[in-house]
Scaffold this motif. Sequence first.
Motif, PDB file in Angstrom:
ATOM      1  N   LYS A 196       1.277  14.677  13.540  1.00  0.00           N
ATOM      2  CA  LYS A 196       0.413  13.595  13.164  1.00  0.00           C
ATOM      3  C   LYS A 196       0.106  13.773  11.703  1.00  0.00           C
ATOM      4  CE  LYS A 196      -1.498  12.082  17.794  1.00  0.00           C
ATOM      5  NZ  LYS A 196      -2.577  12.276  18.403  1.00  0.00           N
ATOM      6  N   GLU A 197      -0.363  14.800  11.141  1.00  0.00           N
ATOM      7  CA  GLU A 197      -0.568  15.234   9.931  1.00  0.00           C
ATOM      8  C   GLU A 197       0.307  15.046   9.068  1.00  0.00           C
ATOM      9  OE1 GLU A 197      -2.687  18.748   7.300  1.00  0.00           O
ATOM     10  OE2 GLU A 197      -2.089  19.215   9.152  1.00  0.00           O
ATOM     11  N   VAL A 198       1.576  15.221   9.350  1.00  0.00           N
ATOM     12  CA  VAL A 198       2.861  15.150   8.484  1.00  0.00           C
ATOM     13  C   VAL A 198       3.144  13.689   8.322  1.00  0.00           C
ATOM     14  CG1 VAL A 198       5.318  15.371   8.520  1.00  0.00           C
ATOM     15  CG2 VAL A 198       4.004  17.172   9.324  1.00  0.00           C
ATOM     16  N   ALA A 199       2.912  12.932   9.396  1.00  0.00           N
ATOM     17  CA  ALA A 199       3.333  11.531   9.234  1.00  0.00           C
ATOM     18  C   ALA A 199       1.872  10.658   8.409  1.00  0.00           C
ATOM     19  CB  ALA A 199       3.028  10.884  10.715  1.00  0.00           C
ATOM     20  N   ARG A 200       1.057  11.266   8.501  1.00  0.00           N
ATOM     21  CA  ARG A 200      -0.074  10.610   7.723  1.00  0.00           C
ATOM     22  C   ARG A 200       0.066  10.883   6.210  1.00  0.00           C
ATOM     23  NH1 ARG A 200      -3.640  13.204   9.533  1.00  0.00           N
ATOM     24  NH2 ARG A 200      -4.434  14.731   8.128  1.00  0.00           N
ATOM     25  N   HIS A 201       0.513  12.078   5.709  1.00  0.00           N
ATOM     26  CA  HIS A 201       0.831  12.555   4.520  1.00  0.00           C
ATOM     27  C   HIS A 201       2.278  11.761   4.071  1.00  0.00           C
ATOM     28  CE1 HIS A 201      -2.474  14.997   3.927  1.00  0.00           C
ATOM     29  NE2 HIS A 201      -1.974  15.985   4.957  1.00  0.00           N
ATOM     30  N   LYS A 202       2.865  11.481   4.782  1.00  0.00           N
ATOM     31  CA  LYS A 202       4.181  10.965   4.431  1.00  0.00           C
ATOM     32  C   LYS A 202       3.660   9.443   4.134  1.00  0.00           C
ATOM     33  CE  LYS A 202       8.867   9.728   6.455  1.00  0.00           C
ATOM     34  NZ  LYS A 202       9.963   9.931   7.257  1.00  0.00           N
ATOM     35  N   LYS A 203       3.123   8.859   4.857  1.00  0.00           N
ATOM     36  CA  LYS A 203       2.718   7.283   4.789  1.00  0.00           C
ATOM     37  C   LYS A 203       2.058   7.195   3.421  1.00  0.00           C
ATOM     38  CE  LYS A 203       0.212   3.723   7.030  1.00  0.00           C
ATOM     39  NZ  LYS A 203      -0.439   3.174   8.057  1.00  0.00           N
ATOM     40  N   ASP A 204       1.034   8.196   3.019  1.00  0.00           N
ATOM     41  CA  ASP A 204       0.436   8.344   1.964  1.00  0.00           C
ATOM     42  C   ASP A 204       1.267   8.166   0.821  1.00  0.00           C
ATOM     43  OD1 ASP A 204      -1.724   8.137   0.266  1.00  0.00           O
ATOM     44  OD2 ASP A 204      -2.180  10.409   0.254  1.00  0.00           O
ATOM     45  N   VAL A 205       2.580   9.185   0.692  1.00  0.00           N
ATOM     46  CA  VAL A 205       3.385   9.245  -0.407  1.00  0.00           C
ATOM     47  C   VAL A 205       3.921   8.060  -0.358  1.00  0.00           C
ATOM     48  CG1 VAL A 205       5.249  10.417  -1.019  1.00  0.00           C
ATOM     49  CG2 VAL A 205       3.648  11.803  -0.125  1.00  0.00           C
ATOM     50  N   GLN A 206       4.567   7.461   0.729  1.00  0.00           N
ATOM     51  CA  GLN A 206       5.509   6.309   0.467  1.00  0.00           C
ATOM     52  C   GLN A 206       4.534   5.089  -0.030  1.00  0.00           C
ATOM     53  OE1 GLN A 206       6.499   6.219   4.617  1.00  0.00           O
ATOM     54  NE2 GLN A 206       8.672   7.018   4.212  1.00  0.00           N
ATOM     55  N   HIS A 207       3.291   4.984   0.191  1.00  0.00           N
ATOM     56  CA  HIS A 207       2.304   4.154  -0.171  1.00  0.00           C
ATOM     57  C   HIS A 207       2.103   3.938  -1.814  1.00  0.00           C
ATOM     58  CE1 HIS A 207      -0.742   1.087  -0.717  1.00  0.00           C
ATOM     59  NE2 HIS A 207      -1.591   2.272  -1.153  1.00  0.00           N
ATOM     60  N   LYS A 208       1.819   5.360  -2.272  1.00  0.00           N
ATOM     61  CA  LYS A 208       1.898   5.777  -3.686  1.00  0.00           C
ATOM     62  C   LYS A 208       3.049   5.065  -4.530  1.00  0.00           C
ATOM     63  CE  LYS A 208      -2.253   7.609  -2.994  1.00  0.00           C
ATOM     64  NZ  LYS A 208      -3.335   6.569  -3.011  1.00  0.00           N
ATOM     65  N   LEU A 209       4.221   5.425  -3.936  1.00  0.00           N
ATOM     66  CA  LEU A 209       5.529   5.436  -4.613  1.00  0.00           C
ATOM     67  C   LEU A 209       5.928   3.783  -4.564  1.00  0.00           C
ATOM     68  CD1 LEU A 209       7.662   8.589  -3.507  1.00  0.00           C
ATOM     69  CD2 LEU A 209       6.030   8.095  -5.592  1.00  0.00           C
TER      70      LEU A 209
END
Length: 346
Positions: A178-191
């Motif tokens: 879940k933590e990996v998915a949360r950080h992945k979503k954050d990266v994708q949002h910023k980019l």
Amino acid sequence: MVSHRRTSQHGPTTLAGVTVLSAALATAAAALSAPQALAEPTAPAGRDAATARVDHLYEQAERATEKFNGANARTGKLRTQVAALQDRTARAQERVNRMRGRLGALAAAQYRAGGMDPTVRLMLSERPDTFLEKAAALDRIGAGQARELRGLRAAQRSLEQQRRETVRKLAQLEAGRKEVARHKKDVQHKLATARRLLAALPKDARAAYARAARGGGHHEAVPDLRGAVPSSGRAAAAVAAVRAAVGRPYAWGGNGPAAFDCSGLTRWAYGRAGVLLPRTSQAQRGAGRQVPLSQAQPGDLVIYRADGSHVGMYVGNGQVVHAPYPGARVRYDPVGMMPISSITRP
């Protein structure tokens, strides 16, 4: 806030060019001040607002990328631990089954001889612990049976311990996913936000920004590194590897060799030298001896920002090689391109 971008090495940009680009970026920033971007930090006012905003988004994305890398590495370790625990649990279950099988054979033999001893029946129960204590006190079982029963009890306890540990690790693994998915979503949002901002620019302005992002279009320009002596043979091998990677694209989460993020690049380069570095820039900060900038040698890791969210490799004569951010390529830059947190010699 320190930008990753650098000025072209072929002369200063004209004032007119700066004015046109800045105006276009400011216009794009205004066009993208829509509700979906309100969660992002407020951009500085003025004609450089869009430029600063894109740079800041890339910086935030890099921080999120390093968090993603760390969570992904932890999850990978947990996955390995869970697999080992499941294997040990299976072997412990097999041992319990074999021991119960031996006791079952004894019970069958007694039954065929005229009836099963109540002692053996209790020995085959799911929880023989209490019976062992009572039976030993009453001297109702022989030494051989007692050994079998003690062995079974120890095996069952070991099995239960393995099961509890496996359940605990599985819970940690799920939390890690879940933590990996949360950080992945954050990266994708910023980019995605940065891409929307850049896409709103006129074509010529986008091209100008792209040239600036790639170091003026000369990311493969080799600085004068004569006289730069690595700190060790493995450092020399790592420097050779990182310099060979110059020009390859940035990719968040990239471990190479085709594309890299910042810590993926340094980890890959030292891996080519036979040294296994941690996956994140923060962890790489502690992967060796700290040295002052005045004593930096080729192969040293330069950790940037107070939170250690960026890393490059010092290659000599005031230069580092690093993977800057999405859209840029692995390149040389001055060691002081942004605030230095520490320098580590692996």
